[in-house]
Design a protein around this motif. Structure first.
Motif, PDB file in Angstrom:
ATOM      1  N   ASP A   1       0.862  -1.176   0.000  1.00  0.00           N
ATOM      2  CA  ASP A   1       0.000   0.000   0.000  1.00  0.00           C
ATOM      3  C   ASP A   1       0.898   1.226   0.000  1.00  0.00           C
ATOM      4  O   ASP A   1       1.836   1.316   0.801  1.00  0.00           O
TER       5      ASP A   1
ATOM      6  N   SER B   1      -0.544   5.946   3.214  1.00  0.00           N
ATOM      7  CA  SER B   1      -0.877   5.763   4.631  1.00  0.00           C
ATOM      8  C   SER B   1      -0.413   6.968   5.434  1.00  0.00           C
ATOM      9  O   SER B   1       0.482   7.711   5.016  1.00  0.00           O
TER      10      SER B   1
ATOM     11  N   ALA C   1       1.679  -3.505   8.238  1.00  0.00           N
ATOM     12  CA  ALA C   1       1.968  -3.927   6.858  1.00  0.00           C
ATOM     13  C   ALA C   1       2.763  -5.228   6.845  1.00  0.00           C
ATOM     14  O   ALA C   1       2.526  -6.111   6.010  1.00  0.00           O
TER      15      ALA C   1
ATOM     16  N   LEU D   1       5.584  -0.312   1.980  1.00  0.00           N
ATOM     17  CA  LEU D   1       4.548   0.560   2.525  1.00  0.00           C
ATOM     18  C   LEU D   1       4.973   1.998   2.312  1.00  0.00           C
ATOM     19  O   LEU D   1       6.065   2.395   2.703  1.00  0.00           O
TER      20      LEU D   1
ATOM     21  N   ALA E   1      -4.897   4.539   4.830  1.00  0.00           N
ATOM     22  CA  ALA E   1      -5.055   4.104   6.224  1.00  0.00           C
ATOM     23  C   ALA E   1      -4.483   5.128   7.194  1.00  0.00           C
ATOM     24  O   ALA E   1      -3.394   5.670   6.991  1.00  0.00           O
TER      25      ALA E   1
ATOM     26  N   PHE F   1      -5.828  -0.902   7.008  1.00  0.00           N
ATOM     27  CA  PHE F   1      -5.279  -1.572   5.833  1.00  0.00           C
ATOM     28  C   PHE F   1      -6.307  -2.550   5.246  1.00  0.00           C
ATOM     29  O   PHE F   1      -6.257  -2.887   4.069  1.00  0.00           O
TER      30      PHE F   1
END
Length: 331
Positions: A107, A110, A128, A136, A297, A303
């Protein structure tokens, strides 16, 4: 067979469709909350259905349990979801893509306590890591919106020192330092180029003045997707289904320019955003855009928005190779 991820996606889509009806907002939130609970806890849906124990899942009441039983009994098909699709004139299409969350590599959007997140960088990194992510992106806000305590150049330098320390404490997850930078009213970005060019990821997002005149908004977004240091346009319309309309601009022109400049468009799976919509993402797909699918997130449990919201990319018919998070390395 219906697994937890499939069930979460069905409930998430139901929540999304209900959210578009003023009188159904409360039920929409209930379905989205149940979807999130299932995506976080990953229960054995079929076993719980057999033992009539689905209501033991947090957020699942009798009504949602009946929807889940229907999913189990009909091999993943929900009659209620299908009715809603027809009612909202958003039926399933034949060219939907086959996307498996097990292939999702990381991802890139965040937030942490450095801006408006509710967890430390270490806690986000460990979240993560627990999901098996390869990377991440830590993309806290830029300074423009003061209430989110955004990062200027000096604070980004301080954050980079903490990132080096956190990286030593987590194995298997590469931390990427980025920023979610505001697209200002004239299309300029909220941090100077000398700062943006040294970051791993630059997500440019519209947050304010979303009701700007469409012609001015088009110029604003065109300037952002043409910026040499922008990697992604975050939640490209800024909408919040059921509570706030998104920006209106010449989407075709902006999406074409994004594709030309290899700037990806985000599908933000936060249930409060769901942006880009499947319909808009399908348009962008046809215009040659690449995508990222992110949770946006603000805490590790969020997540789970990605597995529950991945249906949006599937409904848009986006192939796996056009979604950057499915690639093994971000760069």
């Amino acid at each position: 067979m219906v697994d937890a991820i499939g069930a979460a996606q069905a409930l998430s889509e139901i929540g999304y469709l209900l959210r578009q009806q003023e009188k159904e907002r409360f039920r929409a939130k209930a379905f989205s909350a149940a979807a999130w609970s299932i995506a976080v806890s990953r229960p054995d849906i079929e076993s719980l259905a057999r033992t009539e124990s689905l209501t033991s899942i947090e957020g699942v009441g009798e009504g949602i349990a009946r929807v889940l039983v229907d999913l189990v009994n009909n091999s993943g098909e929900s009659r209620y979801l299908n009715r809603l699709r027809e009612q909202m004139k958003q039926p399933a299409l034949e060219d939907e893509s086959n996307l498996d969350f097990d292939d999702y590599m990381g991802d890139i959007h965040s937030h942490t306590k450095w801006s408006d997140g509710r967890a430390t960088m270490l806690e986000m990194a460990q979240g993560a890591q627990a999901l098996g992510y390869s990377y991440l992106g830590i993309t806290d806000h830029s300074p423009r919106i003061t209430v989110v305590h955004g990062l200027n150049a000096e604070r980004l330098v301080a954050q980079s020192r903490e990132m080096a320390e956190v990286q030593e404490q987590v194995d298997g997850v590469t931390l990427l330092q980025g920023i979610e930078v505001d697209i200002l009213e004239d299309g300029a970005l909220d941090l100077p180029d000398a700062v943006l060019e040294i970051l791993d990821i630059v997500i440019a997002s519209p947050h304010v003045k979303l009701r700007q005149d469409p012609a001015a908004m088009t110029e604003r977004m065109m300037r952002a997707v043409s910026h040499p240091h922008v990697d992604v346009i975050g939640h490209p319309t800024g909408r919040r289904p059921g509570s706030r309309e998104g920006a209106s601009y010449d989407f075709e022109a902006v999406f074409k320019e994004a594709a030309k400049n290899h700037v990806a468009l985000e599908i933000d799976t936060d249930p409060a955003r769901m942006d880009l919509s499947p319909e808009m993402a399908r348009m962008a797909r046809d215009l040659g855009c690449d995508f990222v699918v992110d949770a946006d997130a603000h805490a590790p449990a969020e997540f789970a928005y990605v597995p529950m919201g991945l249906w949006m990319a599937r409904r848009a018919g986006i192939p796996k190779d056009r979604i950057l998070n499915f690639r093994p390395d971000w760069n």
